[in-house]
Design an enzyme around this catalytic site. Structure first.
Site, PDB file in Angstrom:
ATOM      1  N   HIS A  24      22.126 -16.201 -34.519  1.00 22.17           N
ATOM      2  CA  HIS A  24      21.993 -15.639 -35.870  1.00 22.17           C
ATOM      3  C   HIS A  24      20.781 -16.120 -36.660  1.00 22.17           C
ATOM      4  O   HIS A  24      20.150 -15.330 -37.363  1.00 22.17           O
ATOM      5  CB  HIS A  24      23.267 -15.914 -36.676  1.00 22.17           C
ATOM      6  CG  HIS A  24      24.289 -14.863 -36.455  1.00 22.17           C
ATOM      7  ND1 HIS A  24      24.568 -13.885 -37.375  1.00 22.17           N
ATOM      8  CD2 HIS A  24      25.064 -14.605 -35.385  1.00 22.17           C
ATOM      9  CE1 HIS A  24      25.492 -13.087 -36.894  1.00 22.17           C
ATOM     10  NE2 HIS A  24      25.808 -13.498 -35.673  1.00 22.17           N
TER      11      HIS A  24
ATOM     12  N   ASP B  79      22.305 -14.277 -44.199  1.00 20.81           N
ATOM     13  CA  ASP B  79      22.997 -13.610 -43.114  1.00 20.81           C
ATOM     14  C   ASP B  79      24.237 -12.971 -43.743  1.00 20.81           C
ATOM     15  O   ASP B  79      24.880 -13.563 -44.610  1.00 20.81           O
ATOM     16  CB  ASP B  79      23.411 -14.655 -42.065  1.00 20.81           C
ATOM     17  CG  ASP B  79      23.924 -14.002 -40.785  1.00 20.81           C
ATOM     18  OD1 ASP B  79      23.245 -14.124 -39.767  1.00 20.81           O
ATOM     19  OD2 ASP B  79      25.009 -13.369 -40.815  1.00 20.81           O
TER      20      ASP B  79
END
Ligand code: UDP
Length: 456
Positions: free
Chosen positions: A19, A121
């Site tokens: 990520h 994120d």
């Protein structure tokens, strides 16, 4: 909105699996586009260490500052091997406090310049609440694919229809309550929506995320116009504003890649066009040992040349003598420069777990996929690849057996079905390249994103 001329953007990573890297790449792209803005990248110390190559490529004096936060794991604590969620739970327990503290340090580090926008994120959904309190825009980045995002956005709707624990007979029903998903099955949804543990750390995280995303200023997506207009049009109705800026690996500066220490490219140079199968299950997943052995047997029987990204521990499960018998026409190595390999003309098929980065990289390489998904968004990605976009196939029965491997390799590398997949993925490749060229939709959307984030 962002304070025109003097923005200070906090970027908050989700410090697990693959990520943080795309968010850091986006940070580098934004920082280059807005040289007078300050970008403070906040991530766990451990995850920042894994980005060392990318971070050290940032020129000194650049407008990016990197801040470490704790991953919440008490010193000396040994994470339980069989509970991969434990580290996420520990991180989340203290994340809000740690992120706030890091933002205060970032303000200090920027000479008192207050934070004017939070980019995070999408998994860090509570950044939306922080941005609201601070009265600044929130721009979440969804690094996965659009179908899994849509599935999360429809969680409440799907639970009304199937319950939180769909009965086994319903798992094979088509997902036709969402028209463009009618070619997919209930069992392909990420677990925690209508089956599996809906109370797991991760299921609760993505459910909260789905509730928060509609309030975001702009949702940035790692996809490109033309890949799937139906899902894009639907996602447009779910958010205040969204921008497709993918494939991210084509639009953001990529960190210097590790050297091709195992000579994959040199070896590929000696192979015929579109004859080699590349095999990788990403950075976390590995085939169960019996399937690894079956895949090896399938490779051996089919005579197909191959490159297999397989760590030493996994190599132990290969049939005895396999490496010696296939030595001339196969490479089994612990790390492969995947982007380069998928862009090599000798590669004709990619056996993949269908992590979204791998799917995007296969699309931009124009390489059809043979899908062996395991969990999370991988099943949905695999279903979309093989039955919606028709740029890949599965293993018969869903797991790797010698026979299923031989069939799938033959279909994709040698038969007309595979040729048709190659043509379709070739068209998507062109679209992806077009979208990321100057004047292309993703490139323009990135400029629009800079405007949202920096106010200019
Ligand atoms: N990767 C690579 N070499 C390897 C294995 C993986 O470069 O030998 C990279 C691959 O290019 C991709 C990432 O690791 O960018 C895997 O991401 P993905 O989302 O596909 O899967 P995950 O690891 O998150 O499950």
């Amino acid at each position: 909105m962002g304070s025109t001329g003097n923005p200070h953007v906090a970027l908050i990573a989700f410090p697990f699996s693959t990520h943080a890297a795309p968010l850091f790449s986006l940070t580098a792209a934004l920082a280059a586009a807005a040289p007078s803005a300050t970008f403070s990248f906040i991530n766990s110390a451990r995850s920042n260490a894994s980005l060392a190559r990318a971070i050290s490529a940032v020129p000194s004096g650049a407008n990016i500052r990197v801040y470490d936060i704790s991953d919440g794991c008490p010193e000396g604590y040994v994470l339980p091997v069989h509970d991969p969620e434990e580290e996420v739970r520990l991180f989340l327990e203290v994340a809000a406090v740690n992120i706030r503290e890091a933002m205060e340090k970032a303000v200090e580090g920027a000479g008192g310049k207050r934070i004017s926008c939070i980019v995070s994120d999408a998994f860090i959904w509570f950044a939306g609440k922080m941005a609201e309190e601070m009265r600044v825009p929130w721009v979440p980045l969804w690094t996965g694919g659009p179908y899994s995002l849509a599935a999360h956005m429809y969680t409440d709707f799907l639970r009304l229809k199937f319950g939180e624990q769909a009965t086994p007979s319903r798992l094979s029903e088509p997902l036709d309550c969402i028209p463009y998903m009618s070619g997919l099955q209930v069992r392909e949804l990420p677990e925690g929506i209508v089956f599996g543990n809906s109370n797991s750390v991760f299921a609760r995280l993505v459910h909260s995320m789905a509730k928060e995303l509609p309030h975001a200023t702009t949702v940035a997506l790692n996809t490109f116009h033309g890949l799937d207009p139906a899902v894009d049009a639907d996602l447009d109705t779910k958010f205040k504003h969204s921008l497709s800026i993918g494939p991210l690996h084509l639009i953001t500066p990529q960190p210097p890649q590790p050297a091709d220490s195992y000579g994959c490219i040199q070896w590929l140079d000696k192979q015929d066009p579109a004859t080699v199968v590349y095999i990788s299950f990403g950075t976390i997943m590995s085939l169960p040992p019996p399937e690894a052995a079956a895949l090896a047997e399938g490779l051996e029987a089919s005579g197909v040349p191959f490159i297999w990204s397989l760590k030493a521990a996994g190599q132990a499960y290969l049939p005895s003598g396999f490496l010696e018998r296939t030595g001339g026409r196969g490479l089994v190595v612990p790390w492969v420069p995947q982007l380069k390999v998928l862009n090599h003309s000798a590669v004709g098929a990619f056996v993949t777990h269908c992590g979204w980065n791998s799917v995007m990289e296969s699309v931009t390489g124009g390489v059809p996929m043979i899908c062996r998904p395991f969990l999370g968004d991988q099943r949905l990605n695999a279903g979309v690849v093989s039955r919606v976009w028709k740029i890949g196939a599965g293993f018969e029965g869903g797991i790797v057996t010698q026979g299923a491997a031989e069939k799938a390799l033959s279909l994709v590398l040698k038969e007309d079905g595979g040729k048709a997949m190659r043509e379709r993925i070739g068209k998507l490749r062109e679209m992806a390249l077009g979208a990321t060229k100057p004047g292309g939709s993703s490139r323009n959307n990135l400029e629009a994103l800079v405007e949202v984030i920096c106010g200019y």
